[in-house]
Design an enzyme around this catalytic site. Structure first.
Site, PDB file in Angstrom:
ATOM      1  N   PRO A 287     -13.597 -10.610 -12.945  1.00 30.83           N
ATOM      2  CA  PRO A 287     -14.339  -9.192 -13.098  1.00 30.83           C
ATOM      3  C   PRO A 287     -13.021  -8.408 -13.457  1.00 30.83           C
ATOM      4  O   PRO A 287     -13.290  -7.203 -14.102  1.00 30.83           O
ATOM      5  CB  PRO A 287     -15.073  -9.074 -11.854  1.00 30.83           C
ATOM      6  CG  PRO A 287     -14.539 -10.250 -10.892  1.00 30.83           C
ATOM      7  CD  PRO A 287     -14.334 -11.446 -11.833  1.00 30.83           C
TER       8      PRO A 287
ATOM      9  N   HIS B 245       0.691  -1.234   0.045  1.00 36.28           N
ATOM     10  CA  HIS B 245       0.102   0.022   0.137  1.00 36.28           C
ATOM     11  C   HIS B 245       0.941   1.111  -0.060  1.00 36.28           C
ATOM     12  O   HIS B 245       0.467   2.237  -0.699  1.00 36.28           O
ATOM     13  CB  HIS B 245      -0.953  -0.122   1.347  1.00 36.28           C
ATOM     14  CG  HIS B 245      -2.100  -0.931   1.008  1.00 36.28           C
ATOM     15  ND1 HIS B 245      -2.437  -1.859   1.886  1.00 36.28           N
ATOM     16  CD2 HIS B 245      -2.991  -1.085   0.015  1.00 36.28           C
ATOM     17  CE1 HIS B 245      -3.291  -2.791   1.361  1.00 36.28           C
ATOM     18  NE2 HIS B 245      -3.776  -2.177   0.244  1.00 36.28           N
TER      19      HIS B 245
ATOM     20  N   ASP C 148     -10.347  -3.070   0.508  1.00 34.35           N
ATOM     21  CA  ASP C 148      -9.749  -3.225   1.979  1.00 34.35           C
ATOM     22  C   ASP C 148      -9.479  -1.697   2.782  1.00 34.35           C
ATOM     23  O   ASP C 148      -9.397  -1.739   3.689  1.00 34.35           O
ATOM     24  CB  ASP C 148      -8.743  -4.173   1.885  1.00 34.35           C
ATOM     25  CG  ASP C 148      -7.598  -3.637   0.941  1.00 34.35           C
ATOM     26  OD1 ASP C 148      -6.957  -2.610   1.134  1.00 34.35           O
ATOM     27  OD2 ASP C 148      -7.070  -4.592   0.289  1.00 34.35           O
TER      28      ASP C 148
ATOM     29  N   ASP D 124      -6.031  -0.282  -7.998  1.00 34.87           N
ATOM     30  CA  ASP D 124      -5.550  -1.292  -7.033  1.00 34.87           C
ATOM     31  C   ASP D 124      -6.598  -2.493  -7.067  1.00 34.87           C
ATOM     32  O   ASP D 124      -7.642  -2.654  -6.309  1.00 34.87           O
ATOM     33  CB  ASP D 124      -6.003  -0.722  -5.344  1.00 34.87           C
ATOM     34  CG  ASP D 124      -5.492  -1.567  -4.359  1.00 34.87           C
ATOM     35  OD1 ASP D 124      -5.018  -2.848  -4.674  1.00 34.87           O
ATOM     36  OD2 ASP D 124      -5.685  -1.199  -3.401  1.00 34.87           O
TER      37      ASP D 124
ATOM     38  N   GLU E 257     -15.123   1.136  -5.617  1.00 33.25           N
ATOM     39  CA  GLU E 257     -15.138  -0.115  -5.577  1.00 33.25           C
ATOM     40  C   GLU E 257     -16.537  -0.973  -5.879  1.00 33.25           C
ATOM     41  O   GLU E 257     -17.386  -0.483  -5.411  1.00 33.25           O
ATOM     42  CB  GLU E 257     -14.891  -0.464  -3.914  1.00 33.25           C
ATOM     43  CG  GLU E 257     -15.275  -1.673  -3.510  1.00 33.25           C
ATOM     44  CD  GLU E 257     -14.027  -2.730  -4.140  1.00 33.25           C
ATOM     45  OE1 GLU E 257     -12.908  -2.552  -4.099  1.00 33.25           O
ATOM     46  OE2 GLU E 257     -14.746  -3.898  -4.533  1.00 33.25           O
TER      47      GLU E 257
ATOM     48  N   GLY F  35     -15.672   0.441 -11.665  1.00 31.98           N
ATOM     49  CA  GLY F  35     -14.593   1.403 -11.846  1.00 31.98           C
ATOM     50  C   GLY F  35     -14.305   1.829 -13.582  1.00 31.98           C
ATOM     51  O   GLY F  35     -14.073   2.894 -13.925  1.00 31.98           O
TER      52      GLY F  35
END
Lengths: 277, 277, 277, 277
Positions: free
Chosen positions: A162, A62, A86, A155, A106, A138
């Site tokens: 998908p 991250h 997350d 990310d 998301e 997105g």
């Protein structure tokens, strides 16, 4: 009790970690979602049978997906995060002093809900007032927001099912359009060891869209092979021209000014993959 | 057929790769020795149940243990390799243009014999006329050869059982004595993620013996966590002062001039481990 | 998701079943206790890392530990169960038409509580008015109840740790004393394939205490090797003299009159183990 | 070294045993063939990734496939074995005193050759002068030999791929035709626990061809669930009418007169499967 999570990293390679218990198991409309408690890595988020992130090593991913591009742009005021349910990427983005506004898109709201419940170390950034959370696709989102963003971070999970569209040329063109004229973006682009063809294809596609395209590396021990790549594509700013003194002194755990530069030094075999791309 | 080699990297973490067949299995006077044929990594050398090296990723280790120190020293003419029975380190050493003479001291001649038979990609360096092979205990060897070497490479297995002495202060003092007054040495020093205490202890010990001590990193996917450390300790020459143009243009697969420098850029958590050491 | 429960049946043998989720994980004062949800066996009760019972195959064990001795005794009115916290043995005992009163002595009340919550197919017998439940040490219990029982069933875990005493001669003498003068008892006595020495030792001990001692077999697929033994020791009644017409016609799933007899037919290798005992 | 053979007994169940080394690995024209050395089971023969037999428990299978039918027929002089390339069934057949002549038809000569080399305990029967070995397709063979055999033994692998035909009605009709008018045959018919539908189908088919059809059981610990079935179909003789005194006193390890009878006592659930067949 011998309870083990195993990941078939490919047909011939497996990674296994002991599990103390399952904290959450669910089939969402988009994917199988689990949170495991492990003695080795703390809590682990698993989507469709693949480790997405662990409390133990998430910072190596991250911090590197966020701070390298944010510090490459001189004014990363408006940031878009695609995926990252997350919350780990959002957490890094919102703590960057120059970021004024971030949107996170998301597709699966269950990932967010479960991360809020079980992974507070990651999801705490989701409640930051700078962050706007949107539950939608997105790929569609970028097409509706041309010229809006300074920095975009992709990310995504692995390019299976998908998420496959998030690795395609058409999507990258949409991302380019969603960026301002001096914008830049980063995508996680899998393992140089196990996915060299994918990396080469992405690199080739992006070179036709952006003047500056650079691959950089981090280490994520819970990903196959440990070595992991990001691809940064930029309309104007070059990550190699960042001055160390311009990097804000945040309490990092992986990233720092030296790492910013060193991450772009590629092993010879990887330079050759890109040269042939 | 589902035949799998599994390595318990610790009590809670396992790495497994499919095996096609065992090529060699033997209990030597020193250790259990096996060579496995795998679809994922080609041939794999296993000592006492731990992967030592694979044909697939050995270059990431062997180029980095050899060329970083060899290029740090301006005249690495006389080189000592301790361990490294598979021959991979020797192969890198003998192809360095400035090396005139190399001695390799390996305690277990069976490792050499089996590597010659099954791992020609690694062991071919063992027949180079520059190389002298000695079957004896490396710890004793260094005490008998004071002031003799420009560069010493410690290519040891994990610090368990017989190899434990190769990680201790007393041995490092012997190594320092075996070096010439401007000599330097490198040891493989395990995983920063799983063995931070060992790394800190080695660093602390070496700082008391050598003026220049630097940790550097490589990636070895078949080692725990992927990230792997080497510690370089030097009486005079600093690896950060090497000029790119002085690095010989050999056909590397991992190492290059950029990697030489970048390998010393340490993640923040590792800098802090060393700072507290 | 690849989540697997693995049991090391011995150093060289493993049994693994996929787990959907952990339903319960707990460290009780006596043992590690878990209930797993599995696609293969339904819910599985695990004590100290060993499968005790599964919803899928428990009947092969519970019917055989209960109905063979109950039907060997002409009036099994007063029955003692030692162990058996999951309730499966109790369920079989209370449905036998001749049983008037059963006492179950289990040392770990958490096993009972967890079985009531997650394993209703097994634990439902625990609420039968014929059954008295006592949370105490079975070894002590028998010493305090001389001459009281027609039939005693020892439904213990493996002879490791706390359960070890349940396989010793001293305990068997206590059991003999707790039986009436025409009483009989059965104990689960492990695998003939993997524990032949234990079986021989138990057999030898019981032959010195009881006039009639017979081994019989069942199949429990989730126990090592599938083949499982019970030892029946009796002061008067012989299980081989039971008349088929005296066996009550209950809805069995494994046991029946033919099985009652056939279970005592031992493979040649096992006859020889007992002959040498 | 942690080297493990794993068998996926179904999608959710795995059996694993440690392997010391591979003794032989080969792709024959018919199948993948391996012989493994294991500490738990001695040498293990694996075909297409499925354990066929182990030196440790083969007697539980081979004695039961052979002696039950051989002793059911009063004059089993001419015997046909289909499959059984390891030689274990042949070994049992040729040592039966009444057998005068046996033919073994195995499609894959490599299984025989490898068994001769690595599994002498099984293959020694292959050199008996009573035995004639033919490398050809068993299904075709029976069609060419009408009315010739007293007893036929179908010692096949699982009904997957090439062996599938050995479980079909058409083949069984061929077998019936190859038998003399008072002949009988036995086939291994898989696990009652994991393949009840197959067992029911075979039983149904055979009931339409033969007047006497009986299922019997053995235990094979290295097969899924441990419990294993054979189906015996007979034109005249009933295995339940065999007199114990007519069973020859050979040095058995599993089989004996009591087991002959007890093997036909079926657990209640299995009786019900056959009743519904």
């Amino acid at each position: 009790m011998e309870l083990w999570y195993t990941e078939n990293q490919n047909d011939d390679l497996r990674f296994s970690c002991r599990v103390t218990r399952t904290l959450h198991v669910e089939k969402t409309p988009f994917q199988h979602l689990a949170v495991l408690e492990t003695p080795c890595f703390g809590r682990v988020l698993v989507l469709d049978g693949i480790v997405q992130t662990t409390v133990w090593d998430e910072f190596m991913y991250h911090e590197m997906i966020a701070h390298v591009p944010l510090n490459t742009h001189p004014r990363p005021e408006k940031v878009l995060i695609i995926g990252g349910g997350d919350g780990g990427t959002a957490r890094e983005v919102v703590r960057h002093p120059k970021v004024k506004n971030a949107v996170m898109v998301e597709i699966d709201e269950r990932v967010i809900a479960v991360s809020r419940q079980y992974l507070p170390e990651l999801s705490r950034g989701l409640d930051d007032p700078k962050l706007e959370l949107r539950i939608e696709d997105g790929i569609e989102y970028v097409t509706k927001h041309p010229g809006e963003y300074d920095v975009i971070l992709i990310d995504s999970p692995d390019p299976i099912g998908p998420a496959k569209g998030l690795f395609g040329r058409q999507f990258y063109e949409g991302v380019a359009a969603a960026l301002k004229e001096d914008g830049l973006f980063v995508a996680q682009t899998e393992s140089p060891l196990f996915n060299p063809d994918l990396i080469a294809e992405i690199y080739r596609n992006l070179r036709e869209i952006f003047p500056i395209v650079r691959l950089y590396l981090t280490c994520v021990p819970t990903y196959p092979g440990g070595m992991w790549s990001f691809t940064l594509a930029s309309k104007k700013y070059d990550p190699l021209e960042v001055k160390p003194e311009d990097i804000p002194a945040l309490p990092y755990r992986y990233y720092n000014a030296e790492i910013h530069r060193a991450a772009f030094a590629l092993p010879q075999f990887l330079q050759e993959i890109l040269r042939r791309a």
